[in-house]
Scaffold this active site. Sequence first.
Site, mmCIF file in Angstrom:
data_model
loop_
_atom_site.group_PDB
_atom_site.id
_atom_site.type_symbol
_atom_site.label_atom_id
_atom_site.label_comp_id
_atom_site.label_asym_id
_atom_site.label_seq_id
_atom_site.Cartn_x
_atom_site.Cartn_y
_atom_site.Cartn_z
ATOM 1 N N HIS A 115 0.808 -1.225 0.000
ATOM 2 C CA HIS A 115 0.000 0.000 0.000
ATOM 3 C C HIS A 115 0.837 1.269 0.000
ATOM 4 O O HIS A 115 2.046 1.258 0.313
ATOM 5 C CB HIS A 115 -0.964 -0.002 1.197
ATOM 6 C CG HIS A 115 -0.316 0.136 2.533
ATOM 7 N ND1 HIS A 115 0.125 1.325 3.043
ATOM 8 C CD2 HIS A 115 -0.053 -0.798 3.498
ATOM 9 C CE1 HIS A 115 0.625 1.140 4.246
ATOM 10 N NE2 HIS A 115 0.539 -0.144 4.553
ATOM 11 N N CYS A 117 3.028 -4.542 6.793
ATOM 12 C CA CYS A 117 2.673 -4.393 5.385
ATOM 13 C C CYS A 117 3.917 -4.080 4.550
ATOM 14 O O CYS A 117 4.997 -3.851 5.082
ATOM 15 C CB CYS A 117 1.647 -3.276 5.202
ATOM 16 S SG CYS A 117 0.028 -3.663 5.897
#
Length: 427
Positions: free
Chosen positions: A339, A356
Amino acid sequence: MTPRSPLRRSRRPAVLCAAAVATVLAASACSTGEGDLAGEDAGSTEEARLSITPEDGADEIRPNEPITVTAESGKITDVTVEQAGGSGESLPMTGTLNGDENEWVSDWTLVPGADVVVTATAENGAGEATEVVSEFTTLEATEGQRLEFKADTPAQQMLTEGPVGVGMPIIIDFDMPVENREQVEAAMEVTSEKPAQGAWNWFGDKQAVFRTEEYWEPDQKVTVDLHLAGVEASDGVYGIEDTSIEFEVGRSQITDIDEDEHQMVVESDGETVKEFPVSLGMATTRAYTTTSGVHLTMGKFTNFRMSNDTMGVPKDSPEWYEEYVAHAVQISNSGEFLHTADWNYQLGEANTSHGCVNMSVEDSAWFYENSLPGDPVVITGTDRELEVDNGWGFWQRGWEDWVAESATGEADDTGEAGAPGSPHVAE
């Protein structure tokens, strides 16, 4: 999908061997001399005789009982099965004809509560045809004991709405528990334009997952025929309807991410198309450690909320955080995404995320736009392995173990019709 001829030979090895033996015997008979030929001619006018099971007039036949057509003399030339009424739709019935062409057995089960008409034809040596018809009814599926396929899951929607990546699994969810897994597996037929070896595994008692030994070959169509009508999923629980699913495998895109190098490399059809600096999990806790292994891209989101309150961290905790990111691509069910992280100034230099894969605004937008569901994302270098049941982590199970974990214990050749095992009543 074009219906197959009912007088086909399936991929089942015993049938194929029988057909090959029959060919050899026929060739030998043609060269044995006049005496043998005279004997053959002498019996050629005998009328072909046929029998069908279930017999004509039978009532409340279990829908997972096979239809068997036997020629006591002559050779079977045609079998058709018509089903009317019942609790659901059915795909065309096919069957397997043995090498001697004197026995035909249905490949699939029957619609519960249906009126069934079986018409069989055989010919004697002179080419004279005999036709036999059997009409019977099948047992209805009891209300509350009807197995159905769930077509409205996110995985199904992604599978059928457009091209998918080469790692894409076939995920079949049911509305009721399945105990007779071998019979249900044998009722799910997978065929592809480019042949592959594949197998089903079960995750819980309501979900079956099909994956291939290697990634799908790109740029092809795959068909999944769920011959579920009449399959006995558990005691007294029958499938009520057949379903056909078709999807397209697109280009091959595989992403490699090295935790130590803080780099991400994207290959499309074997050529490197992009290299990005990234930042992975800081690894101060297990939750903040990015998982290593073969991930698959799942959902894609814009303006997506990222927060560790999904892991139980309260809002008044000093560790709590909340961010809205422009682009996010999910790769597991444990909170891992690729992301946008416009606040991270250590991309390509250090791992500082909460687990992430952080990317720049421009790079994350490119990855979002160019990702398909089922694209492999291979992460290496961390000490936390992706679990096989974490998101679509199915490639984490080795192929030999994957086949061993299937209910039939056999690999399935997607280049041929049929499926390993039998969907009919267990012996």
